[in-house]
Every structure is written in C-alpha cells, then in structure tokens.
Design a protein around this motif. Structure first.
Motif, mmCIF file in Angstrom:
data_model
loop_
_atom_site.group_PDB
_atom_site.id
_atom_site.type_symbol
_atom_site.label_atom_id
_atom_site.label_comp_id
_atom_site.label_asym_id
_atom_site.label_seq_id
_atom_site.Cartn_x
_atom_site.Cartn_y
_atom_site.Cartn_z
ATOM 1 N N GLN A 154 -39.114 -35.027 -57.010
ATOM 2 C CA GLN A 154 -39.400 -34.328 -58.257
ATOM 3 C C GLN A 154 -40.829 -34.577 -58.709
ATOM 4 N N LEU A 155 -41.312 -35.794 -58.435
ATOM 5 C CA LEU A 155 -42.703 -36.114 -58.758
ATOM 6 C C LEU A 155 -43.658 -35.219 -57.974
ATOM 7 N N ALA A 156 -43.285 -34.977 -56.709
ATOM 8 C CA ALA A 156 -44.134 -34.123 -55.878
ATOM 9 C C ALA A 156 -44.214 -32.725 -56.473
ATOM 10 N N VAL A 157 -43.069 -32.206 -56.925
ATOM 11 C CA VAL A 157 -43.071 -30.874 -57.535
ATOM 12 C C VAL A 157 -43.871 -30.899 -58.833
ATOM 13 N N PHE A 158 -43.712 -32.002 -59.581
ATOM 14 C CA PHE A 158 -44.471 -32.159 -60.835
ATOM 15 C C PHE A 158 -45.971 -32.065 -60.577
ATOM 16 N N ARG A 159 -46.432 -32.810 -59.547
ATOM 17 C CA ARG A 159 -47.865 -32.802 -59.247
ATOM 18 C C ARG A 159 -48.337 -31.415 -58.843
ATOM 19 N N ARG A 160 -47.471 -30.736 -58.061
ATOM 20 C CA ARG A 160 -47.845 -29.438 -57.545
ATOM 21 C C ARG A 160 -47.985 -28.409 -58.665
ATOM 22 N N LYS A 161 -47.073 -28.481 -59.634
ATOM 23 C CA LYS A 161 -47.046 -27.449 -60.665
ATOM 24 C C LYS A 161 -47.910 -27.776 -61.869
ATOM 25 N N LYS A 162 -48.026 -29.054 -62.187
ATOM 26 C CA LYS A 162 -48.591 -29.415 -63.483
ATOM 27 C C LYS A 162 -49.988 -30.021 -63.418
ATOM 28 N N VAL A 163 -50.363 -30.566 -62.266
ATOM 29 C CA VAL A 163 -51.591 -31.344 -62.225
ATOM 30 C C VAL A 163 -52.592 -30.751 -61.240
ATOM 31 N N ASN B 79 -54.483 -42.113 -62.069
ATOM 32 C CA ASN B 79 -53.406 -41.927 -61.105
ATOM 33 C C ASN B 79 -52.033 -41.950 -61.783
ATOM 34 N N MET B 80 -51.888 -42.773 -62.800
ATOM 35 C CA MET B 80 -50.628 -42.828 -63.551
ATOM 36 C C MET B 80 -50.348 -41.492 -64.226
ATOM 37 N N MET B 81 -51.397 -40.922 -64.838
ATOM 38 C CA MET B 81 -51.225 -39.639 -65.535
ATOM 39 C C MET B 81 -50.809 -38.549 -64.557
ATOM 40 N N GLY B 82 -51.304 -38.641 -63.329
ATOM 41 C CA GLY B 82 -51.013 -37.600 -62.354
ATOM 42 C C GLY B 82 -49.770 -37.880 -61.527
ATOM 43 N N GLY B 83 -49.045 -38.938 -61.836
ATOM 44 C CA GLY B 83 -47.833 -39.249 -61.096
ATOM 45 C C GLY B 83 -48.105 -39.723 -59.677
#
Lengths: 340, 221
Positions: free
Chosen positions: B78-87, B51-55
């Motif tokens: 920004q974390l939400a966008v990070f999860r959406r784009k990267k994970v 969960n830490m790795m995925g924000g």
C-alpha cells in the motif's frame, strides 16, 4: 430498443445453453456403459451447472456491491463529506475508481478552501486599509479644526495648509498604490508579457527615480547590454523595478551608489539592483514583501509598505521571482528573475 | 488545509552508547499549496525527514499523516501505491532511466500507475520547462540542469499531492541552480502543488514561503 435486444440475446443464450446441455446429457445417456457411470456423469454435469450458476450469482453480487459502494461514495461527495478511503491504496480496479473520485473531491474542496481564503484576504485588506487611512484622516481633521479657528497669523496658516497638503499627498499615494494592486489582483488589467528589450524598461524605471537620486547625491549606474531581451510587460515591470529603485534610493545614505546590472541566463534573465544602503536583517528578508510591512529601521522614512509587495506581485504574475541578499550597514541587492 | 503532519517523529540509528538520533521528536505541519525549504548542516536529519514524508522510511516512534492518510497504517504494497499516486520525488542525482528517452522518462510513473496521460497538461509542463524540443533525446545528451528539469517534469506528471526535492540543485552550479529552483517554484505554484525542498543554499531557501531549520534531529526555527 436496446432493452428488447438484450432480452432476445439473454433468451437466446438460455435456449442455446439448454440445447447444448440436453445434447450432452443425451450423449452421455446413450454412450456411457453401465448405469452407475451414467448416474455419476449426470451428477458431475449437474455439479458443473450448479457451479456456473453460483459463480454467476457471486459475480452479480460483486457488481451490486461495487455499485452500492460507488453510490455511497458519490452520496458522500454530493453531501460534501470526505468519502471513506479504506481500499484506496490497494492495487484493484475499484481502488482506481475511488482514487479518481477522491481526486475529484480534493479538487472541489480545494476550490472551496480557495474561495474561503480569498474572502479572508479581502477582510484583512479592508482592515489594513482602514488602518492606513485612519492616521492621515485624523491629522486632516485636526489641521482643519485649527485652520477654522480665526486667531491664526498668516504665516501659521500657510504652514498648516502645507501640512494638510502633505497628508492629502500621502492619502493620494496610498490610493494610487491600492488601485494598482487591485488592478493586478482582480486581473482587470492584464499583463502583456512579450519578449522585448530590457534596456527601455530599465530606462523608464530609472527616469522616475533620477531626480530623487540627484537630490541625495547618489550615483546611479546601469550595466545592460542593449540587445538583451526578456519576457516581460514593459510598463508594469518598469513599475516594479521603479519600486525597487525607489527603495534603494530611499534607504541609501547621501553619497552612496545604486548599481543596476543585467545578466542573461538560460531560463531567467537576472536584474540586480544593488545599493549601499542600511541593509535588511536576514530574518526580515522574507517579510519585506508582505503587504503593509514596514521594518523598524525604515520608520524614519515615508512610505506605506506597498512598494515591495507590488513589485513581487508584478514579477510573480509574469512567472518570475525576486530574491534579496543583504548585509546590515553594507547594502542590499534585490535580484529580479525574468523568464528569458 | 494541512497536507503533511508529523507528530513526535523519532528515528534512532545504532544502539546504546553508539545511538545516533537522526530525528529526535519532530513536530511539523505543512499546509497545502505551500513551498517549504528545509535547511541545516549535513547530518542534521534533513534527508531522513524527507524520506519519512514520502513513505520511503518508517519512524521508530511518532505519527505521520499525508493527505489524510496515516502512513504507519499502510502495508508495504500500500505504501508503494501511496508513493506512486501521491508523491513526486526529485533527487540530487536526477535518477532518470538512461535507456529511455526524455518523453518516456516523464511518462514512466503514469505507465506504472496504468493511468492515461493528460496530454494538455503534459504539453504545458514540457513547454514551461523548456523540454519541448528535447522529448526524443536521451538523458545523457542533456546537461545537468536539463536532466533535473526532466526529473521535475516526471515528478509533476502524476499530479502528486506533494513534491519532495532532496537538494535538487546540489549537483549544479549556482546559475543553473537558480534556474532549476526558480522553475521548480514556478511550476509548483502554477499547478498548486505542495513542495518541500532540502537545500544548503540560503539564497534558494529564500524562494520558499517558509524555512524550517534542522539541527541534530530537532527543529530550531
């Protein structure tokens, strides 16, 4: 042509705007009672115009800034630097464009990294091969030196000649394996993956190993329904299975058994090769597939450590995979998963 | 290239004498394009780590970098966008949306992101995962293995930098588990994605390039 049209449109817009504004002012001047209200309304109109103008300028500046930043990012990309990504994780249009650019950058750097890695692999390979070739060549030189000396009896001479032949066989085996490996890796020899019956492939693999098993009194048995099919290249898969079988026979003591069984699943067809051999330590289960890897337990047997590596390469090239289950002293099961 | 870096990551739950050390100083780097399996007893901190790795969770102490971004520096949106784009996430219980068809489920993350689907890529994924003729079905019409394959396709759809799978085969029998794990490995390898998978099953962990063993919030090997 387009420039001219744009100019005409802009001029037209200014003209229409001026006429409309003039009309508005005239109407206000005519209809508004009292000079104070008249001047107030005029002031308001002027204010509105100014606001519109300012808004326009501001928007223009935004676009200029966006373009500048975009150009800066592109310059960074061209120079091979990673662009600063300060607004990457914001939910704006600009961030979206940056996101795509960064994706592009990642793609490019991944390719660069890949080519660097490939180079490194080649260097390691060259060093591995020279290491493997060194010993037999040194032996050959030694044997030849001895053979060249005159005072050898006929019996000794024959013995050394046989040893020389053995070393040449070893070199030949190494070369054959390397050729197969390079054909697979460079893709000069394409795999023809098609849905065909497994039984023939297994039979071909077993044929190669039959004599060796016989000599060691190892019982070979195959459980495979003749109708079972899997997506594979028969020739290369037979090679991979042959390597696994060769290992199984090599590391199984006299009187043992090797069982090949096939189970069809929804996505994969599983081919198990179970022996009753010496087994592999659990922490080595991962390493046995490495190129030129030889376990300490395997030191007593001939081999260069390419068989399992080749087998895995062949199977993964066909989008399958191999796993190992082993117990020391009891035996090892290699499972080959081929797409059904 | 290192895609995930954890530095002295700690996460404690509870206070004083009741404190539970879910993660107790984790140092870990994961290289781009590799397949890492995380194994360990339940309660050893595997899921917290993932969960830490995925924000999805923030550490009490320490630093996490994913694809060159420090997660602690990001705000919630920004974390939400990070999860959406990267994970890409794959869960044990699939987490598909029951009212959407298989195809809509797969396209859902793309829709959230407002980006256009890459038709060729999506076709390849659905073909590989054997979902081609099930695109109009609803999740509940599929078997467990089938639903998990849809979840894999959904996770791959946005071309994420990292794929995080939390016991993807936990609800499946061993045969379907091998099937799903094999497909997961095959697709991530094919598209050069980085995969981190939690598992109990040592036979499945063997598919990984590297096995990380957790015990009481620490890495033991």
């Amino acid at each position: 042509m387009r420039e001219k049209r744009d100019r005409v449109i802009r001029f037209g817009m200014i003209l229409v705007g001026t006429v409309l504004l003039g009309g508005l002012l005239y109407t206000v001047w005519i209809w508004a009672p009292g000079s104070r209200i008249r001047y107030l309304l005029l002031l308001l109109c002027a204010g509105l115009c100014l606001l519109g103008l300012l808004g326009n300028l501001w928007q223009r500046r935004q676009i200029c800034r966006f373009t500048d930043e975009l150009c800066g990012t592109l310059d960074d990309l061209i120079a091979g630097r990673k662009p600063e990504q300060y607004s990457y994780y914001e939910d704006t249009l600009a961030a979206k464009v940056y996101g795509k650019l960064l994706q592009f950058y990642d793609l490019m750097s991944e390719e660069r990294r890949q080519s660097r890695q490939d180079k490194q692999v080649i260097q390691e390979l060259v060093s591995d091969i020279s290491h493997q070739v060194k010993t037999p060549v040194a032996n050959l030189q030694m044997f030849l030196g001895i053979l060249q000396s005159q005072e050898l009896c006929e019996e000794k001479r024959a013995e050394f000649l046989e040893m020389t032949a053995g070393q040449i066989d070893k070199l030949d085996f190494l070369m054959q394996s390397l050729i197969k490996m390079s054909r697979l890796e460079t893709g000069t020899f394409a795999l023809h993956v098609e849905r065909t019956e497994l039984q023939g492939t297994i039979a071909e693999a077993v044929n190669v190993i039959w004599a060796k098993a016989e000599a060691k009194d190892i019982r070979l048995s195959v459980e495979c329904d003749s109708a079972l099919t899997a997506r594979h290249d028969p020739k290369w898969t037979a090679e991979a299975l042959g390597n696994l079988l060769d290992n199984a026979v090599k590391y199984t003591p006299k009187g043992g058994s090797v069982l090949i069984s096939v189970r069809p699943w929804q996505f994969y067809t599983r081919v198990d090769i179970a022996d009753t051999g010496i087994g592999i330590l659990e922490e080595h289960c991962h390493e046995v597939f490495k190129r030129f890897w030889r376990g300490e337990e395997a030191a007593s047997q001939e081999g260069v450590g390419l068989g399992l590596y080749l087998a895995q390469e062949i199977i993964t090239k066909q989008r399958g995979y191999i796993s190992v289950k082993s117990a020391i002293g009891k035996g090892t099961t290699f499972s080959v998963y081929l797409l059904t | 290239m290192d895609i995930i870096t954890l530095h002295h990551v700690k996460k404690y739950y509870g206070r004083k004498e009741n404190v539970v050390k879910a993660l107790d100083g984790i140092d870990l780097t994961i290289e781009q394009g590799t397949f890492t399996a995380i194994v360990g007893a339940s309660g050893s901190g595997k899921t917290t780590l993932l969960n830490m790795m995925g924000g999805l969770d923030v550490p009490d102490d320490g630093e996490i970098m994913v694809d060159g971004v420090k997660l602690s520096g990001l705000k919630e949106e920004q974390l939400a966008v990070f999860r959406r784009k990267k994970v890409g996430f794959i869960f044990q219980n699939y987490n598909l949306i029951p009212t959407l068809t298989v195809e809509e489920n797969i396209l859902f993350p793309l829709e959230l992101d407002g980006s256009a689907p890459d038709q060729g890529y999506l076709e390849e994924i659905t073909q590989l995962l054997g979902l081609k003729d099930k695109l109009d079905a609803f999740p509940e019409m599929l078997s467990g293995g089938g639903q998990q394959r849809v979840a894999i396709a959904r996770a791959l759809a946005v071309k994420p930098a990292i794929l995080l799978a939390d016991e993807p085969t936990g609800n499946l029998d061993s045969q379907n588990g091998q099937n799903v794990a094999g497909l997961l490995k095959m697709t991530t390898e094919l598209f050069h994605r980085t995969l981190v998978m939690i598992t109990h099953n040592m036979e499945l962990a063997q598919l990984a390039d590297r096995v990380v063993r957790l015990q009481d919030g620490r890495i033991v090997s």
